[in-house]
Write a protein that holds these residues in place. Structure first.
Motif, PDB file in Angstrom:
ATOM      1  N   THR A  11      18.020  -5.766  32.816  1.00 33.89           N
ATOM      2  CA  THR A  11      18.431  -7.343  32.913  1.00 33.89           C
ATOM      3  C   THR A  11      17.085  -7.566  32.232  1.00 33.89           C
ATOM      4  OG1 THR A  11      19.464  -7.217  34.441  1.00 33.89           O
ATOM      5  CG2 THR A  11      18.859  -9.477  34.224  1.00 33.89           C
ATOM      6  N   VAL A  12      17.029  -9.054  31.235  1.00 36.57           N
ATOM      7  CA  VAL A  12      15.728  -9.747  31.167  1.00 36.57           C
ATOM      8  C   VAL A  12      16.207 -11.218  31.657  1.00 36.57           C
ATOM      9  CG1 VAL A  12      14.244 -10.717  29.748  1.00 36.57           C
ATOM     10  CG2 VAL A  12      15.379  -8.646  28.703  1.00 36.57           C
ATOM     11  N   ASN A  13      15.618 -11.486  32.473  1.00 42.07           N
ATOM     12  CA  ASN A  13      15.834 -12.494  33.003  1.00 42.07           C
ATOM     13  C   ASN A  13      14.647 -14.053  32.766  1.00 42.07           C
ATOM     14  OD1 ASN A  13      12.610 -12.966  33.925  1.00 42.07           O
ATOM     15  ND2 ASN A  13      12.950 -12.772  35.679  1.00 42.07           N
ATOM     16  N   ALA A  14      15.010 -15.340  33.167  1.00 41.69           N
ATOM     17  CA  ALA A  14      14.390 -15.934  32.344  1.00 41.69           C
ATOM     18  C   ALA A  14      13.205 -16.473  32.543  1.00 41.69           C
ATOM     19  CB  ALA A  14      15.301 -17.917  33.093  1.00 41.69           C
ATOM     20  N   GLU A  15      12.049 -15.790  33.079  1.00 44.27           N
ATOM     21  CA  GLU A  15      10.853 -15.540  32.731  1.00 44.27           C
ATOM     22  C   GLU A  15      10.921 -14.742  31.704  1.00 44.27           C
ATOM     23  OE1 GLU A  15      11.926 -15.099  35.617  1.00 44.27           O
ATOM     24  OE2 GLU A  15      12.052 -17.812  35.927  1.00 44.27           O
ATOM     25  N   ARG A  55      25.664   5.541  28.501  1.00 47.35           N
ATOM     26  CA  ARG A  55      25.716   3.631  28.800  1.00 47.35           C
ATOM     27  C   ARG A  55      24.470   2.947  29.243  1.00 47.35           C
ATOM     28  NH1 ARG A  55      29.766   2.142  25.976  1.00 47.35           N
ATOM     29  NH2 ARG A  55      30.714   3.197  26.232  1.00 47.35           N
ATOM     30  N   ILE A  56      23.802   1.926  28.383  1.00 47.89           N
ATOM     31  CA  ILE A  56      23.155   1.100  28.654  1.00 47.89           C
ATOM     32  C   ILE A  56      22.792  -0.165  28.360  1.00 47.89           C
ATOM     33  CG2 ILE A  56      20.355   0.511  28.798  1.00 47.89           C
ATOM     34  CD1 ILE A  56      20.128   2.884  28.019  1.00 47.89           C
ATOM     35  N   TYR A  57      23.688  -1.151  29.545  1.00 49.81           N
ATOM     36  CA  TYR A  57      23.444  -2.674  29.394  1.00 49.81           C
ATOM     37  C   TYR A  57      22.532  -3.205  29.196  1.00 49.81           C
ATOM     38  CZ  TYR A  57      28.258  -1.589  29.691  1.00 49.81           C
ATOM     39  OH  TYR A  57      29.868  -1.039  29.468  1.00 49.81           O
ATOM     40  N   VAL A  58      22.733  -3.893  28.374  1.00 49.20           N
ATOM     41  CA  VAL A  58      21.378  -5.209  28.446  1.00 49.20           C
ATOM     42  C   VAL A  58      22.029  -6.609  29.208  1.00 49.20           C
ATOM     43  CG1 VAL A  58      19.557  -6.144  27.261  1.00 49.20           C
ATOM     44  CG2 VAL A  58      19.713  -3.953  26.446  1.00 49.20           C
ATOM     45  N   ARG A  59      21.666  -7.464  29.697  1.00 51.98           N
ATOM     46  CA  ARG A  59      21.810  -8.567  30.313  1.00 51.98           C
ATOM     47  C   ARG A  59      20.326  -9.124  30.046  1.00 51.98           C
ATOM     48  NH1 ARG A  59      22.519  -8.546  36.351  1.00 51.98           N
ATOM     49  NH2 ARG A  59      23.464 -10.597  35.992  1.00 51.98           N
ATOM     50  N   GLY A  60      20.854 -11.080  29.476  1.00 57.89           N
ATOM     51  CA  GLY A  60      19.892 -11.725  28.720  1.00 57.89           C
ATOM     52  C   GLY A  60      19.765 -13.201  29.150  1.00 57.89           C
ATOM     53  N   VAL A  92      14.818 -10.617  24.081  1.00 57.16           N
ATOM     54  CA  VAL A  92      16.544  -9.971  24.123  1.00 57.16           C
ATOM     55  C   VAL A  92      16.743  -8.657  23.013  1.00 57.16           C
ATOM     56  CG1 VAL A  92      19.038  -9.293  24.692  1.00 57.16           C
ATOM     57  CG2 VAL A  92      17.875 -11.292  25.418  1.00 57.16           C
ATOM     58  N   MET A  93      16.096  -9.028  21.650  1.00 56.63           N
ATOM     59  CA  MET A  93      16.352  -8.142  20.264  1.00 56.63           C
ATOM     60  C   MET A  93      15.148  -7.388  20.586  1.00 56.63           C
ATOM     61  SD  MET A  93      19.279  -8.598  19.519  1.00 56.63           S
ATOM     62  CE  MET A  93      18.946  -7.190  18.540  1.00 56.63           C
ATOM     63  N   GLU A  94      14.107  -7.403  20.666  1.00 57.95           N
ATOM     64  CA  GLU A  94      13.288  -6.775  21.602  1.00 57.95           C
ATOM     65  C   GLU A  94      13.229  -5.671  22.233  1.00 57.95           C
ATOM     66  OE1 GLU A  94       8.752  -6.895  23.445  1.00 57.95           O
ATOM     67  OE2 GLU A  94       9.404  -9.441  22.600  1.00 57.95           O
ATOM     68  N   VAL A  95      13.695  -6.269  23.353  1.00 61.53           N
ATOM     69  CA  VAL A  95      14.318  -5.172  24.290  1.00 61.53           C
ATOM     70  C   VAL A  95      14.701  -4.245  23.537  1.00 61.53           C
ATOM     71  CG1 VAL A  95      15.175  -4.682  26.561  1.00 61.53           C
ATOM     72  CG2 VAL A  95      13.639  -6.379  26.604  1.00 61.53           C
ATOM     73  N   MET A  96      16.059  -3.876  23.108  1.00 59.18           N
ATOM     74  CA  MET A  96      16.970  -3.393  22.964  1.00 59.18           C
ATOM     75  C   MET A  96      17.097  -2.922  21.122  1.00 59.18           C
ATOM     76  SD  MET A  96      20.925  -5.486  22.178  1.00 59.18           S
ATOM     77  CE  MET A  96      21.770  -4.372  22.548  1.00 59.18           C
ATOM     78  N   GLY A  97      15.480  -3.202  21.001  1.00 57.26           N
ATOM     79  CA  GLY A  97      15.155  -1.963  19.738  1.00 57.26           C
ATOM     80  C   GLY A  97      13.959  -1.448  20.830  1.00 57.26           C
ATOM     81  N   LEU A  98      13.575  -1.574  21.647  1.00 55.30           N
ATOM     82  CA  LEU A  98      12.581  -1.130  22.709  1.00 55.30           C
ATOM     83  C   LEU A  98      13.307   0.521  22.918  1.00 55.30           C
ATOM     84  CD1 LEU A  98      10.314  -2.563  25.003  1.00 55.30           C
ATOM     85  CD2 LEU A  98       9.624  -1.017  22.745  1.00 55.30           C
ATOM     86  N   ILE A  99      15.423  -0.107  24.101  1.00 54.68           N
ATOM     87  CA  ILE A  99      16.088   1.317  24.076  1.00 54.68           C
ATOM     88  C   ILE A  99      15.989   2.051  22.707  1.00 54.68           C
ATOM     89  CG2 ILE A  99      18.125   1.167  25.208  1.00 54.68           C
ATOM     90  CD1 ILE A  99      17.154  -1.473  26.719  1.00 54.68           C
ATOM     91  N   LEU A 125      24.799  -5.708  24.843  1.00 61.94           N
ATOM     92  CA  LEU A 125      24.702  -6.794  25.678  1.00 61.94           C
ATOM     93  C   LEU A 125      25.827  -6.661  26.192  1.00 61.94           C
ATOM     94  CD1 LEU A 125      23.227  -8.861  22.258  1.00 61.94           C
ATOM     95  CD2 LEU A 125      22.234  -8.113  24.348  1.00 61.94           C
ATOM     96  N   ILE A 126      25.306  -7.451  27.580  1.00 58.13           N
ATOM     97  CA  ILE A 126      26.709  -8.446  28.047  1.00 58.13           C
ATOM     98  C   ILE A 126      26.757  -9.990  28.575  1.00 58.13           C
ATOM     99  CG2 ILE A 126      27.060  -8.528  30.797  1.00 58.13           C
ATOM    100  CD1 ILE A 126      26.227  -5.749  31.435  1.00 58.13           C
TER     101      ILE A 126
END
Length: 149
Positions: free
Chosen positions: A74-78, A108-113, A122-129, A139-140
Motif C-alpha cells: 500500500t502507498v498511502n496519501a503521504e 501475486r502482489i497487489y499494489v494499492r495507491g 505508485v509506478m515507482e513502487v510497481m517498478g521496484l517490485i 493495481l487495486i
C-alpha cells in the motif's frame, strides 16, 4: 403449614419418597451465550479487515476471484509504503518481499495507491517490485457505487 404439590411441582420427581434427578437439559443459557457471541463477531468482523486506510480510485473493471490471498503493498496519501499493515522504507521493500515470499517470483502482489498520491510514486513502487523479479503485480481499485460516478 406447607402444602404438598403433585408430581409436577418440584425440580426433580419423587418416586416413593426417593429423589429422581431431572433428565432434561436446560439449553437456555447455551442459546443466550451463542447469541451474544454471534453479535460480538458480527460487530468485530468488519473491523478486522480494515488495514491501512487508503482512498482507492474507482474503476469499471470486473473483480478478480482468487482463492489464494495475495500480498498487498500500500502507498498511502503521504507516500509511505506498507506491506500488508506493516510500514516499510523504499529501500527495504524488495528484501522484505523476497523474505516473505521465499523468493517465489510467481507470488501475486497487489499494489494499492491512494488516489491523492502522485501516479509516478505508485509506478515507482510497481517498478521496484517488478525489477525484483515478481511477475504477477497488479493495481487495486475500488468498484464505483451505483448512483455515484
Amino acid at each position: 403449614m406447607g402444602a404438598k404439590l403433585g408430581n409436577g411441582g418440584g425440580v426433580g420427581r419423587r418416586n416413593n419418597g426417593r429423589y429422581m434427578p431431572m433428565s432434561e437439559i436446560n439449553v437456555t443459557p447455551f442459546v443466550d451465550v451463542m447469541l451474544v457471541l454471534l453479535i460480538v463477531f458480527m460487530v468485530t468482523a468488519p473491523l478486522l479487515t480494515v488495514g491501512v486506510p487508503v482512498d482507492l480510485p474507482k474503476t469499471q473493471a470486473s473483480q478478480l476471484s482468487d482463492q489464494v490471498e495475495p500480498l498487498v503493498v500500500t502507498v498511502n496519501a503521504e507516500g509511505r509504503l506498507f506491506i500488508q499493515e506493516t510500514e516499510t522504507e523504499s529501500g527495504q521493500l524488495v528484501p522484505r518481499l523476497q523474505a516473505i515470499t521465499q523468493n517465489k517470483p510467481d507470488t501475486r502482489i497487489y499494489v494499492r495507491g491512494d488516489q491523492a498520491i502522485n501516479y509516478g510514486r505508485v509506478m515507482e513502487v510497481m517498478g521496484l517490485i517488478n525489477s525484483a523479479g515478481f511477475t504477477k503485480v497488479a493495481l487495486i481499485a475500488e468498484m464505483p457505487q451505483e448512483g455515484r460516478r
